[in-house]
Each structure stands twice: as C-alpha cells, then as structure tokens.
Design a protein around this motif. Structure first.
Motif, PDB file in Angstrom:
ATOM      1  N   ARG A   1     -43.202  -8.974  18.690  1.00 14.52           N
ATOM      2  CA  ARG A   1     -43.469 -10.308  19.225  1.00 14.52           C
ATOM      3  C   ARG A   1     -42.322 -10.834  20.075  1.00 14.52           C
ATOM      4  N   VAL A   2     -41.206 -10.104  20.130  1.00 14.45           N
ATOM      5  CA  VAL A   2     -40.023 -10.543  20.889  1.00 14.45           C
ATOM      6  C   VAL A   2     -39.959  -9.766  22.197  1.00 14.45           C
ATOM      7  N   PRO A   3     -39.839 -10.459  23.337  1.00 13.58           N
ATOM      8  CA  PRO A   3     -39.727  -9.745  24.615  1.00 13.58           C
ATOM      9  C   PRO A   3     -38.493  -8.843  24.624  1.00 13.58           C
ATOM     10  N   SER A   4     -38.638  -7.686  25.222  1.00 17.11           N
ATOM     11  CA  SER A   4     -37.527  -6.731  25.268  1.00 17.11           C
ATOM     12  C   SER A   4     -36.419  -7.259  26.170  1.00 17.11           C
ATOM     13  N   LEU A   5     -35.191  -7.164  25.664  1.00 14.49           N
ATOM     14  CA  LEU A   5     -34.025  -7.600  26.449  1.00 14.49           C
ATOM     15  C   LEU A   5     -33.255  -6.426  27.020  1.00 14.49           C
ATOM     16  N   ASN A   6     -33.719  -5.200  26.744  1.00 15.75           N
ATOM     17  CA  ASN A   6     -32.974  -4.021  27.199  1.00 15.75           C
ATOM     18  C   ASN A   6     -32.823  -3.982  28.707  1.00 15.75           C
ATOM     19  N   ALA A   7     -33.844  -4.502  29.425  1.00 16.89           N
ATOM     20  CA  ALA A   7     -33.784  -4.455  30.882  1.00 16.89           C
ATOM     21  C   ALA A   7     -32.658  -5.313  31.427  1.00 16.89           C
ATOM     22  N   TYR A   8     -32.196  -6.298  30.647  1.00 19.17           N
ATOM     23  CA  TYR A   8     -31.154  -7.209  31.119  1.00 19.17           C
ATOM     24  C   TYR A   8     -29.764  -6.822  30.628  1.00 19.17           C
ATOM     25  N   LYS A   9     -29.701  -5.829  29.773  1.00 20.66           N
ATOM     26  CA  LYS A   9     -28.397  -5.407  29.257  1.00 20.66           C
ATOM     27  C   LYS A   9     -27.674  -4.568  30.309  1.00 20.66           C
ATOM     28  N   PRO A  10     -26.381  -4.811  30.516  1.00 20.26           N
ATOM     29  CA  PRO A  10     -25.645  -3.949  31.448  1.00 20.26           C
ATOM     30  C   PRO A  10     -25.349  -2.599  30.812  1.00 20.26           C
ATOM     31  N   THR A  11     -25.181  -1.615  31.647  1.00 20.19           N
ATOM     32  CA  THR A  11     -24.720  -0.322  31.155  1.00 20.19           C
ATOM     33  C   THR A  11     -23.236  -0.418  30.823  1.00 20.19           C
ATOM     34  N   LEU A  12     -22.719   0.571  30.116  1.00 17.47           N
ATOM     35  CA  LEU A  12     -21.284   0.579  29.798  1.00 17.47           C
ATOM     36  C   LEU A  12     -20.416   0.587  31.053  1.00 17.47           C
ATOM     37  N   PRO A  13     -20.723   1.383  32.089  1.00 22.76           N
ATOM     38  CA  PRO A  13     -19.905   1.320  33.301  1.00 22.76           C
ATOM     39  C   PRO A  13     -19.894  -0.061  33.950  1.00 22.76           C
ATOM     40  N   VAL A  14     -21.037  -0.752  33.948  1.00 27.36           N
ATOM     41  CA  VAL A  14     -21.082  -2.106  34.518  1.00 27.36           C
ATOM     42  C   VAL A  14     -20.223  -3.058  33.684  1.00 27.36           C
ATOM     43  N   ALA A  15     -20.322  -2.948  32.362  1.00 28.90           N
ATOM     44  CA  ALA A  15     -19.502  -3.792  31.498  1.00 28.90           C
ATOM     45  C   ALA A  15     -18.017  -3.546  31.748  1.00 28.90           C
ATOM     46  N   TRP A  16     -17.640  -2.281  31.929  1.00 30.45           N
ATOM     47  CA  TRP A  16     -16.230  -1.945  32.202  1.00 30.45           C
ATOM     48  C   TRP A  16     -15.794  -2.503  33.553  1.00 30.45           C
ATOM     49  N   LEU A  17     -16.677  -2.438  34.550  1.00 27.19           N
ATOM     50  CA  LEU A  17     -16.372  -3.015  35.858  1.00 27.19           C
ATOM     51  C   LEU A  17     -16.112  -4.512  35.734  1.00 27.19           C
ATOM     52  N   LEU A  18     -16.982  -5.224  35.036  1.00 28.14           N
ATOM     53  CA  LEU A  18     -16.808  -6.671  34.858  1.00 28.14           C
ATOM     54  C   LEU A  18     -15.531  -6.992  34.093  1.00 28.14           C
ATOM     55  N   ALA A  19     -15.180  -6.136  33.142  1.00 27.87           N
ATOM     56  CA  ALA A  19     -13.947  -6.350  32.383  1.00 27.87           C
ATOM     57  C   ALA A  19     -12.726  -6.273  33.287  1.00 27.87           C
ATOM     58  N   ASN A  20     -12.682  -5.276  34.159  1.00 26.51           N
ATOM     59  CA  ASN A  20     -11.555  -5.146  35.078  1.00 26.51           C
ATOM     60  C   ASN A  20     -11.480  -6.313  36.053  1.00 26.51           C
ATOM     61  N   LEU A  21     -12.631  -6.818  36.500  1.00 31.09           N
ATOM     62  CA  LEU A  21     -12.630  -7.978  37.387  1.00 31.09           C
ATOM     63  C   LEU A  21     -12.138  -9.230  36.669  1.00 31.09           C
ATOM     64  N   THR A  22     -12.465  -9.355  35.373  1.00 31.00           N
ATOM     65  CA  THR A  22     -11.981 -10.502  34.596  1.00 31.00           C
ATOM     66  C   THR A  22     -10.466 -10.466  34.454  1.00 31.00           C
ATOM     67  N   PHE A  23      -9.922  -9.279  34.182  1.00 29.99           N
ATOM     68  CA  PHE A  23      -8.464  -9.154  34.089  1.00 29.99           C
ATOM     69  C   PHE A  23      -7.809  -9.498  35.429  1.00 29.99           C
ATOM     70  N   THR A  24      -8.411  -9.034  36.512  1.00 30.61           N
ATOM     71  CA  THR A  24      -7.873  -9.332  37.844  1.00 30.61           C
ATOM     72  C   THR A  24      -7.844 -10.832  38.094  1.00 30.61           C
ATOM     73  N   ALA A  25      -8.956 -11.507  37.817  1.00 36.22           N
ATOM     74  CA  ALA A  25      -9.042 -12.946  38.062  1.00 36.22           C
ATOM     75  C   ALA A  25      -8.048 -13.729  37.216  1.00 36.22           C
ATOM     76  N   SER A  26      -7.731 -13.240  36.026  1.00 34.04           N
ATOM     77  CA  SER A  26      -6.789 -13.953  35.148  1.00 34.04           C
ATOM     78  C   SER A  26      -5.349 -13.777  35.595  1.00 34.04           C
ATOM     79  N   MET A  27      -4.933 -12.538  35.827  1.00 30.05           N
ATOM     80  CA  MET A  27      -3.524 -12.262  36.078  1.00 30.05           C
ATOM     81  C   MET A  27      -3.084 -12.544  37.522  1.00 30.05           C
ATOM     82  N   LEU A  28      -4.024 -12.812  38.422  1.00 28.81           N
ATOM     83  CA  LEU A  28      -3.624 -13.204  39.777  1.00 28.81           C
ATOM     84  C   LEU A  28      -2.855 -14.524  39.769  1.00 28.81           C
ATOM     85  N   PHE A  29      -3.059 -15.348  38.738  1.00 33.49           N
ATOM     86  CA  PHE A  29      -2.383 -16.642  38.645  1.00 33.49           C
ATOM     87  C   PHE A  29      -1.011 -16.545  37.982  1.00 33.49           C
TER      88      PHE A  29
END
Length: 557
Positions: free
Chosen positions: A359-387
């Motif tokens: 009865r619950v809509p599948s959320l798998n289609a919206y989950k990022p893959t591990l490589p995408v999650a790792w990419l976003l993690a590196n961008l977050t570190f970049t955005a933080s330490m630039l300051f």
C-alpha cells in the motif's frame, strides 16, 4: 584453489542481527579513541612545547607514511595467514597492545624525559623528540589494527550484507568520535581529580583512549570466529614470501586494478587531499580562532593546551553527532549496489510486511545511487571549507565543522561499501550471481543446478562460505590486498597535503605559535593578524574535494 576450515560466525548465535553487527564493528570505536586523541591533542601539545607549524606538518607525515607501508603489507600477510585463530584477529590483538603502550608513553613523555634532564629548554627539546618518535610508532601500529579490522568485516559478511556492514562501520566511527570528543571537551581534572589517570587533561585523555581501544578490540575478537586459511593451492607456501615478493605482488595488483576499483580509488585520492588538513588541524583551527577572536580579553589562560583541546573537542562533538546521526539512516537513503544490477532476481520483502508495503508507493526510484551520494558528499565538503580562511568566530567555525559531518559519514560508508562489494564479486566463481537475505528465507539467482545451495541462517550470519561451489562466498580472499590498495590511495594524498601545509605555514605563519608557545621570546612568534594558515589549507582541500566529486562520474551515476 584456496582451501579453508570452518566458517565465519558472530557470537552469540542467538543474538539479533543488529547486536551481531555491533559486535563485528565495535572495534572501530576503540580505533577512533586512538585517532581522536592524536588529532585533537597532539598538535596543540607539540605547539605548546615550541614546535613551529611548518615543523608540525612534517610530523604528520607519520600518518600517511605508516598507512602507505603498513596497511598493504599487513593486508597481504594476513590474507595468507594460516594460524588457528584466523587471519585477522591475531594482528588485532598484538596491535592493540602496542597502541596501549604508545598512548601511555605519549601522555607521560614529558615526565619520562624529566627523569633524566633538568634544564628546561633541553627537556622541552627532548620531549618533542620523544613525542614525535612515539607518534610515528603509534601511527604504524594503529594501521596494523585498522587494516585487519576493516578486512574482518569484509571477510565475515556476504555480498548482500557488505553495504549494511559498511554502514555499521560508519556508525561505530561516528559513535567513537562522539565519545572521544565528549571526553576531551570535559574538564577531566575537575571530574577525576589531580591523581586518577594523571595530573593533566592530556594524560587523562591518553589513558581513557588506551582503555577504550583495549575493551573495543577485545569485544570484537571474542565475538567473531573466522574461518581458517589452510592453503592457496600453490606449490610455494604463500606465507614464506619475502618482503620483496610482497612488494612486487602489490605493484602488480596496482597495475592491474579492475576498472571499477580503480575509479573508487581515484575518488578516494582527491577527496583525502581535502580531509587531511581537516582531520589533523581542524580541532587546532577552531581552538586558535577562539584564542584569537573569542577568548576574554582580560584573562589569560594558564593552560592554553587544555583550552584549545576543549574548544576544538566541542566543535568536533557536533561534527560527530551529525556523522553518527546520518550513519544510522544511510542504508535507507541510497540504493544498494545489487539493486543497480540487471538480474532475473527480484528482491522481495519479508512475507509478513508484504500487505503493508503493497500500500506504500515505492521510493526506490528517488533514492540516489552510492556514487551519487558520494558526489554530493564531496560537494558539501567543498561548500563548507571554502569559507575557512574568512572565519572570525568560533561559532561559525563550529557550524562549518558540523556540516562536514555529512560528507564524512557518506564518504567513509560509500568507499568501503563499494569496494567491499567489488572484492566479493571478484572472489565469486559466478560474479553475476547474488543472494538476497531476509528474515524468512534466502533466494538465489543465476546459480547452476550443480551448485549447492547457499546456507545462511538468520540472524547468526553463519555462512558455509568455505564451500567452493558457493556462488556467493562471504570471504573475499583478496580483501586485505584490495583494502590495502584503497589505503594507498588514502595515504598518498596525505603526503600531498603535508607538502601543501608545510608551504602554507612557512609563508603565512613562520615561527612559534603565539597562542600556545607562551614560554618563547616574542620575536620567535608569528603574528595573529591576517589569514589563518590552517584556514588556507582547508580551502585548498575544498578545491580538491570538488575535483573528487567530478571523478565520481567514472563510477556510473
């Protein structure tokens, strides 16, 4: 073909899966106590003795050098170890004893030198020398323990549990960080008195770290039973190989890395140029910002080392809370590597949950893959330490450090989850086959009829992985080698970071630290005005993390 006796088992067999995964990975809690103590207190401790920051950056060559030498070699030796207690645990036990001794010596190095030298300046110089030697030994021995702890996780879990095991490892790392930084943020002299565990904050933290790593490693070594390696089927006993042959084997492995493992290693390489200054100087950076801009102007601390340690630890507590909290939900935020493969097997939830999940809509289609999650993690570190070079408030510095908890949790999880999956696939006679484990039964796809069924009894995680006909072995025969290769790509960028920090400190902050080396003459100090040298190092690391995010494309987004 390699031959084995026994099979992996986590005790107690009647315990739930979370309890068993906790026991398998809790050794990492103790490791974080050792690393956290070194990274939080050793930099201000050496600066307080009069060492310059450019000289300090050379001390931290110990970390990458020890990792570059020890982890691949220990990985190769333990891969071939034929002892009755398994391949990994003997190294964990011996290494833990060495870490305990080194931590105690580090806390009391000033007292040990004082037994033989009375003159102040000479005593400080010899204390610095002893502390540096001890830090080098400590780093080399820690890497023995760390290498085998990680390999033990890969050895024990089957392919479909590698991502979950890596997530649990990330949780234990975050939990260990939380504990050690919480301990460092407390005024231990007021709580424990001036005699228990030493007469200073630094000594007490060292002793507590030694006790923690002994307990955590002991728990994992007791709980895990390894299968015993008997022979690799070759005429020459692999345990008798010389060091030269091992180095040759290592370089041969480096030259012939599978493409996907190579891509993982290069993302790790560029991201760790950014993590090196953060891990080794982040606490000192926050503490110096406090002393420069936020400390009361009408008061001077009698113990600047403790002030820097406590303020830096408070910032890292927030960092560890963020990373630990995220690590609890990581397995539910990204798709499993097995979900990305095209296979006739369709994952099925436990039968008792099917009426609810239908009865619950599948959320798998919206989950990022591990490589995408790792990419976003590196961008977050970049955005933080630039300051980082522009921070003038300890509160803003704490916020930036806390934001880095997100990429730290994802990066540590993704890299080991991806490479653990690849290692087990390479070890499988049928790499395209994989199994899905739930609380009811096991389904197996792409297995020839002549092969025996994969037996996994939930929740004990007990597997007959020693069966050569098993299409999904739980023990990667090359786990130590490939994890050692990953560690090479983790440690080499630290040499790059050391060179960058040495150059930056030599230009921006030559001389002794005015915040900590209060015994030195004023002309020996560098000024407190201008841009922070550590902040500039963090900024350069942020740029490298941005390139790591770009390299994630090679993993397939």
């Amino acid at each position: 073909m390699a031959t084995w006796t026994g099979h992996p088992l986590i005790r107690p067999a009647t315990a739930s899966e979370p309890v068993q995964l906790f026991l398998l990975t809790c050794s990492l809690i103790g490791l974080q106590f050792a690393w956290g103590t070194e990274m939080t207190y050793c930099s201000p401790f050496l600066l307080s003795l009069g060492m310059s920051k450019s000289g300090l950056s050379l001390v931290w060559v110990a970390g990458p050098l020890s990792g570059l030498v020890m982890q691949p070699i220990v990985g190769m030796v333990s891969d071939r170890w034929t002892g009755r207690w398994g391949r990994r645990r003997p190294f964990m036990v011996v290494g833990t004893v060495g870490v305990v001794v080194c931590l105690v010596v580090l806390g009391w190095c000033g007292d040990l030198v004082g037994l033989f030298v009375a003159e102040d300046q000479r005593r400080r110089d010899l204390t610095i020398a002893l502390a540096v030697v001890d830090i080098y030994l400590l780093d080399f021995i820690i890497n023995i323990v760390q290498s085998t702890c990680r390999s033990l996780i890969v050895d024990t879990l089957p392919i479909e549990k590698q991502q979950l095991g890596s997530a649990w490892a990330s949780r234990m790392i975050g939990f260990g960080h939380m504990l050690v930084y919480a301990v460092g943020a407390l005024d231990l002299n007021s709580i424990l008195g001036s005699t228990l565990f030493g007469d200073s904050q630094f000594k007490k933290v060292c002793v507590i770290a030694a006790i923690a790593i002994a307990i955590a490693q002991g728990a994992t070594c007791w709980a895990v039973r390894e299968r015993v390696f008997v022979s690799n089927g070759k005429t020459q006993d692999s345990t008798s190989k010389t060091a030269i042959n091992m180095v040759k084997d290592l370089f041969a492995t480096l030259r012939a890395l599978p493409p996907r493992i190579s891509a993982i290693c290069w993302v790790q390489f560029w991201s760790w140029i950014g993590w090196f200054p953060f891990l080794f100087y982040g606490s000192t950076w926050v503490g110096e910002i406090y002393l420069r801009y936020d400390a009361p102007a009408d008061s001077s601390s009698k113990d600047a080392l403790s002030d820097v340690g406590r303020v830096g630890s408070r910032a890292l507590i927030v960092f560890s809370f963020v990373s630990f909290g995220l690590s609890l939900i990581l397995p539910y935020l990204a798709r499993s590597p097995t979900d990305e493969e095209k296979s006739p097997f369709t994952p099925r939830p436990p039968r008792r949950l099917e009426p609810v999940l239908s009865r619950v809509p599948s959320l798998n289609a919206y989950k990022p893959t591990l490589p995408v999650a790792w990419l976003l993690a590196n961008l977050t570190f970049t955005a933080s330490m630039l300051f980082a070079p522009f921070v003038r408030s300890v509160h803003f510095a704490t916020i930036l450090v806390a934001l880095c908890g997100l990429p730290w949790a994802i990066g540590g999880w993704a890299s080991f989850a991806l490479i653990g999956t690849e290692i087990n696939k390479l070890s499988s006679p049928n790499p395209s086959a994989y199994a899905q484990l739930d609380t009811d039964d096991v389904e197996l796809a792409s297995a020839p009829a002549s092969q025996s069924t994969l037996h996994i009894r939930h929740p004990s995680l007990e597997s007959t992985a020693s069966d050569p006909s098993n299409p999904n072995p739980s023990t990667g025969e090359m786990a130590g080698v490939y994890l050692g290769v990953l560690n090479i790509f983790t440690t080499l960028p630290q040499f790059v970071g050391t060179g960058i920090s040495t150059l930056v400190f030599s230009i921006l902050e030559p001389g002794k630290s005015p915040e900590l080396a209060t015994h030195a003459d004023p002309e020996e100090h560098h000024g407190t005005d201008g841009v922070s040298g550590i902040g500039v190092c963090l900024f350069i690391g942020a740029v490298c993390a941005a390139w790591a995010a770009w390299r994630c494309r090679a993993l397939g987004l």
